[in-house]
Design an enzyme around this catalytic site. Sequence first.
Site, PDB file in Angstrom:
ATOM      1  N   LYS A  82       0.866  -1.180   0.000  1.00 27.89           N
ATOM      2  CA  LYS A  82       0.000   0.000   0.000  1.00 27.89           C
ATOM      3  C   LYS A  82       0.901   1.228   0.000  1.00 27.89           C
ATOM      4  O   LYS A  82       2.068   1.160   0.400  1.00 27.89           O
ATOM      5  CB  LYS A  82      -0.889   0.019   1.244  1.00 27.89           C
ATOM      6  CG  LYS A  82      -2.148   0.855   1.094  1.00 27.89           C
ATOM      7  CD  LYS A  82      -3.252   0.109   0.350  1.00 27.89           C
ATOM      8  CE  LYS A  82      -4.554   0.867   0.392  1.00 27.89           C
ATOM      9  NZ  LYS A  82      -5.648   0.106  -0.214  1.00 27.89           N
ATOM     10  N   GLY A 182     -21.410   6.169   4.365  1.00 33.11           N
ATOM     11  CA  GLY A 182     -20.544   6.577   3.271  1.00 33.11           C
ATOM     12  C   GLY A 182     -21.113   6.210   1.921  1.00 33.11           C
ATOM     13  O   GLY A 182     -21.155   5.040   1.551  1.00 33.11           O
ATOM     14  N   GLY A 184     -19.892   7.181  -1.014  1.00 33.93           N
ATOM     15  CA  GLY A 184     -18.862   7.603  -1.950  1.00 33.93           C
ATOM     16  C   GLY A 184     -18.662   6.615  -3.064  1.00 33.93           C
ATOM     17  O   GLY A 184     -19.611   6.046  -3.601  1.00 33.93           O
ATOM     18  N   LYS A 185     -17.387   6.381  -3.415  1.00 26.52           N
ATOM     19  CA  LYS A 185     -17.044   5.527  -4.544  1.00 26.52           C
ATOM     20  C   LYS A 185     -17.767   4.185  -4.518  1.00 26.52           C
ATOM     21  O   LYS A 185     -18.327   3.743  -5.518  1.00 26.52           O
ATOM     22  CB  LYS A 185     -15.534   5.253  -4.541  1.00 26.52           C
ATOM     23  CG  LYS A 185     -14.643   6.402  -4.971  1.00 26.52           C
ATOM     24  CD  LYS A 185     -13.189   5.920  -4.954  1.00 26.52           C
ATOM     25  CE  LYS A 185     -12.236   6.977  -5.440  1.00 26.52           C
ATOM     26  NZ  LYS A 185     -10.844   6.478  -5.434  1.00 26.52           N
ATOM     27  N   VAL A 186     -17.718   3.500  -3.372  1.00 22.66           N
ATOM     28  CA  VAL A 186     -18.272   2.145  -3.264  1.00 22.66           C
ATOM     29  C   VAL A 186     -19.705   2.160  -2.758  1.00 22.66           C
ATOM     30  O   VAL A 186     -20.557   1.423  -3.260  1.00 22.66           O
ATOM     31  CB  VAL A 186     -17.390   1.285  -2.334  1.00 22.66           C
ATOM     32  CG1 VAL A 186     -17.970  -0.120  -2.190  1.00 22.66           C
ATOM     33  CG2 VAL A 186     -15.967   1.205  -2.875  1.00 22.66           C
ATOM     34  N   GLY A 187     -19.970   2.995  -1.767  1.00 21.96           N
ATOM     35  CA  GLY A 187     -21.282   2.999  -1.130  1.00 21.96           C
ATOM     36  C   GLY A 187     -22.424   3.231  -2.090  1.00 21.96           C
ATOM     37  O   GLY A 187     -23.499   2.629  -1.960  1.00 21.96           O
TER      38      GLY A 187
END
Length: 359
Positions: A82, A182, A184-187
Amino acid sequence: MGVFDTDGTDATGHEQVVFCQDRQTGLKAIIGIYSTALGPALGGTRFYPYESEEAALADVLKLSRGMAYKNALAGLDLGGGKAVIWGDPARAKSEGLLRAYGRFVESLHGRYYTACDVGTYVPDMDVIARETRYVTGRSLEHGGAGDSSILTAWGVFQGMRAAAEHVWGRPTLAGRTVGIAGLGKVGKYLAGHLIEDGAAVIATDVNEAALSWARTTYPQIELVADAQALITSDLDVYAPCALGGALDDDTVPVLRAKVVTGAANNQLAHPGIEKTLAERGILYTPDYLVNAGGVIQVADEIEGFNFERAKLRATGIFETTRRILQLADSEGVAPVVAADRLAEQRIAEVGRLRSIYLS
């Protein structure tokens, strides 16, 4: 910094930790390689305004270790790594900074492949790829896998289906209430899968743009003020899909859900939280197990991206989750312990094959 013992050995178990700096562009980054036992380390680059370098280091060490376990459970021939870029992406991100970062990734000669994470996006990967071969999550136009959030959400949904089967006897969220922290991108993709499956969705987000998106796209989603209001709602499933540490000593005692399955990394604030969840009768599916769809998607890019092939593999998260939940029951341990054992077993067994000499 807390990375090395006094004798100079790595106290975290990591193979390599690289500090990267380019004064002219303002780049300050850390790349953590936890393990290459199964292959090159793969994990995204997080661009975030950490309070200190120590906080950035702590995050990259935790995230890279999680990637090793995630990639192992996903059946990938990839190790865990990472990276974090320390700074505010809204202010500090530039072509020069991203390309300077790409130069540092290239300097590792393939020991680490990067991808998107919090604060980095597909166009950023295209820029980084101008300086390094070792980048995934590029745009479709550049031969990449595109937005990895798509299969991350799909995998979380599969893990949630397996958890529902384990608790309620049917692999569906139909008729259940799911709380998403959340959007966002995934939610946002997860919300779509759940609504299509017949679930009721309650959600919250600190970003007004995300809330506006929900009101327009899925007006049936019930929006609440904050995470505290969400976890104390009458939920069947809680899905943390923002930053880590969502399950802590304050949230777990008041959480009303019977299942926790979400996309956020490092959801357990500290060791022992998994025991508190179990004592309260809450089933926790390990985050690095169910959110592996994204890494499956970008890993497929390395061999020439095929979305249907990657989606089929991400769908397998359902069976892997089912297996781990059954293993946890049979051994009388928490699912996170069962998942760790399975990942460590694969890392040891497959990684050992590197000791067989090939000329």
